[in-house]
Design an enzyme around this catalytic site. Structure first.
Site, PDB file in Angstrom:
ATOM      1  N   ASN A 391       0.830  -1.202   0.000  1.00  0.00           N
ATOM      2  CA  ASN A 391       0.000   0.000   0.000  1.00  0.00           C
ATOM      3  C   ASN A 391       0.864   1.251   0.000  1.00  0.00           C
ATOM      4  O   ASN A 391       0.928   1.966  -0.987  1.00  0.00           O
ATOM      5  CB  ASN A 391      -0.942  -0.011   1.209  1.00  0.00           C
ATOM      6  CG  ASN A 391      -2.056   1.010   1.073  1.00  0.00           C
ATOM      7  OD1 ASN A 391      -2.014   1.881   0.225  1.00  0.00           O
ATOM      8  ND2 ASN A 391      -3.057   0.894   1.916  1.00  0.00           N
ATOM      9  N   ASP A 392       1.594   1.466   1.077  1.00  0.00           N
ATOM     10  CA  ASP A 392       2.392   2.693   1.180  1.00  0.00           C
ATOM     11  C   ASP A 392       3.450   2.790   0.083  1.00  0.00           C
ATOM     12  O   ASP A 392       3.768   3.880  -0.370  1.00  0.00           O
ATOM     13  CB  ASP A 392       3.089   2.747   2.543  1.00  0.00           C
ATOM     14  CG  ASP A 392       2.081   2.765   3.681  1.00  0.00           C
ATOM     15  OD1 ASP A 392       0.978   3.308   3.470  1.00  0.00           O
ATOM     16  OD2 ASP A 392       2.388   2.230   4.754  1.00  0.00           O
ATOM     17  N   THR A 393       3.968   1.644  -0.358  1.00  0.00           N
ATOM     18  CA  THR A 393       5.078   1.677  -1.311  1.00  0.00           C
ATOM     19  C   THR A 393       4.620   2.023  -2.727  1.00  0.00           C
ATOM     20  O   THR A 393       5.446   2.190  -3.613  1.00  0.00           O
ATOM     21  CB  THR A 393       5.811   0.328  -1.356  1.00  0.00           C
ATOM     22  OG1 THR A 393       4.858  -0.705  -1.598  1.00  0.00           O
ATOM     23  CG2 THR A 393       6.532   0.056  -0.061  1.00  0.00           C
TER      24      THR A 393
END
Lengths: 464, 105
Positions: A391-393
């Protein structure tokens, strides 16, 4: 008689010198993929020699409790490190680092109890003090890092009113205590220092967000090295100084490299929680916005018509134990003549290189694993970017200012023709930030357990 | 006395340079194993713990020394085992693997 004792001491020192050399060679080996494993073995051998030699130290007492403590330690340590799941690796490294720091603190304080009557010079007191302080900070800091990664407490930064004031007081208190100990050294004051250091370690780690904890572990690892070196000064042991300093220096460099991979600076990681706690508040608002979701079977069929597919794995993949099934999917795609590669973010998983370890476990071939810099230029040619448990990446918010992850390099999943997210829920990622890419018009979501979803996709893909 | 501390300082400072030099070029995929490996190396505090316990007298010193040996053992044993387990997963080269799979088929 004395002659033999001196000779024995010399042999002992030579053994320690040998061990110190193996540690240097080991670190050198560990920085090279081909020699990494043998590097580890070399250090293991050196360590065994050093431990074995110490048993021949003249007038060694308390051998029985010593051996019992070692056996108990080995009986607990070996099975734990053998059988803990690979996904829990970062916690494990944290805890093994913490106990090392704790040991260094105990060594320093116990040695001081012995030498206090001789009225040791101030520099010896300083060494003891640093050993206790740094070792204990590493111990309690690692313990909190462990608890965070194990998700016994929230991975989000923990802040409370007056935190800065309390931390400032703690810092001032610790410094004052150090000055007092240097002037009037005593064992009781060292115990108070140990208690204060314990709280300082916790205070440093609590406000650090879960995604940054691995960098922190690396920093604490470096600190333990310094504590060990300090004990080495106190004991007058060159091997401890060399080994501790090696880890301290290389650990600090490694920490910087990790920060760089995340596009952050170390002070930013250590202190940003105080300023940015509010911006995470946007996370809750996205729940009602429309997203497009489809069944795994639909996606399986869609993949069958792609030419080039990028798989972007994240920690969720590992949690679902889906490393093997994702490889089956990739094999199936390749059998249909579709190009597949894995785009690996440097901090995918929970530690730099963690995802490579997890995929290697599933026998994914090396040449399919592309590092972010290699993968990013290829993403615009991909028909589908399949984001599994990440998600964050892939969060484009990192490209804009004002987000907690601003400046973190990301994988350009949004440049692919279509983006497919396999997710368990709409819950935001480890960093706790909403991901705009989820609401993009070319994004499709597939909810459910990654392993089940992928199994269905493989079935549909094989049939089409 | 002053001479011994200078000797230790010399070793200390030279080792800082060695430590930095030795890992100057490490690929990202090895960051985690390297951290874990150096974690095992600072487990050398076990030798310090043994020396302290080996000359301890009195209940408290012995108790603290024993606790230190125990903690340090966990560090050494756990550190090396975890590192080896991580690196064990890197061992196969892609080329060899394809060949063995073809043979298996």
């Amino acid at each position: 008689m004395t002659g033999t004792l001196i000779a024995r001491g010399t042999v002992l020192d030579l053994c320690y010198l040998f061990a110190a050399i193996t540690f240097i060679l080991a670190l050198k080996g560990l920085s090279n993929p081909k020699r990494a494993r043998s590097g580890n073995f070399i250090a293991m051998f050196g360590m065994a020699v050093a431990i074995g030699a110490t048993f021949f130290q003249p007038n060694l007492r308390n051998v029985v409790p010593m051996v019992i403590a070692m056996i108990v330690g080995a009986v607990i340590g070996i099975p734990t490190s053998r059988f803990v799941k690979m996904t829990a690796m970062p916690q494990l490294v944290a805890i093994f680092n913490g106990v090392g720091g704790g040991a260094a603190a105990l060594v320093s304080i116990t040695e001081y109890m012995k030498i206090q009557h001789e009225g040791p010079p101030t520099y010896v007191v300083l060494e003891v003090l640093l050993g206790v302080l740094i070792g204990t900070v590493s111990f309690s800091g690692s313990a909190i890092a462990f608890i965070k990664l194990q998700e016994l407490i929230t991975g989000r930064p923990i802040t409370y009113p007056g935190q800065q004031v309390i931390n400032a007081l703690l810092g001032v208190g610790a410094v004052a205590l150090i000055v007092i100990i240097l002037i009037h050294p005593s064992v009781a004051l060292l115990w108070i220092l140990l208690a204060v250091a314990f709280i300082v370690g916790m205070a440093i780690v609590l406000p650090i967000g879960g995604a940054d904890v691995p960098v922190l572990i690396s920093l604490l690892n470096s600190l333990t090295g310094v504590a060990v070196a300090a004990s080495g000064f106190t004991l007058g042991n060159n091997m401890l100084i060399v080994a501790g300093t090696l880890v301290g220096a290389s650990g600090l460099l490694l920490t910087q490299m990790m920060c760089k991979a995340m596009g952050r600076s170390l002070p930013n990681i250590l202190f940003s929680a105080f300023g940015s706690a509010v911006s995470g508040g946007a996370a809750g608002t996205g729940e009602d916005r429309p997203v497009r979701s489809q069944t795994p079977e639909d996606i399986g069929v869609m993949l069958a018509y792609a030419n080039k597919v990028a798989i972007i794995p994240g920690y969720g993949l590992a949690v679902a134990q889906a490393q093997h099934i994702i490889r089956e999917l990739a094999d199936e795609l390749e059998a249909k003549g579709i190009d597949v590669f894995y785009a690996i973010h440097p901090v995918a998983g929970r530690m730099p290189g963690h995802m490579n370890v997890l995929l290697a476990e599933a026998n994914v071939p090396y040449d399919k694993l592309l590092e972010m810099d290699e993968a990013n230029p290829m993403l615009k040619d991909c028909d589908v970017a399949l984001v599994v448990g990440a998600n964050d990446t892939v969060n484009p918010a990192a490209r804009e200012a004002g987000s907690p992850i601003s400046g973190m390099p990301i994988i350009n999943a949004d440049e692919a023709g279509q983006v497919v997210f396999l997710k368990r829920s709409m819950r935001p990622g480890f960093a706790g930030i909403e991901n705009e890419l989820l609401f993009n018009e070319k994004t499709t979501l597939v909810f459910g357990d990654a392993k089940e979803t992928l199994t269905k996709m493989v079935g549909a893909l094989a049939a089409s | 006395m002053g001479n011994t501390i200078l000797q230790y300082l010399t070793v200390f400072i030279l080792t800082i340079f060695v430590g930095i030099e030795v890992i100057a070029k490490v690929p990202a995929i090895l960051h985690t194993p390297l951290m874990s490996g150096s974690n095992a190396i600072h487990g050398v505090i076990i030798v310090g713990s043994m020396i302290v316990l080996g000359s301890a007298s009195g209940g408290l010193e012995i108790a603290l020394g024993t606790a230190a040996v125990f903690l340090a053992t966990l560090n050494v044993v756990g550190g090396f085992t975890v590192t080896d387990r991580m690196l064990g997963m890197f061992k196969a080269k892609p080329v060899d693997k394809k060949k063995t799979e073809e043979v298996a088929k």
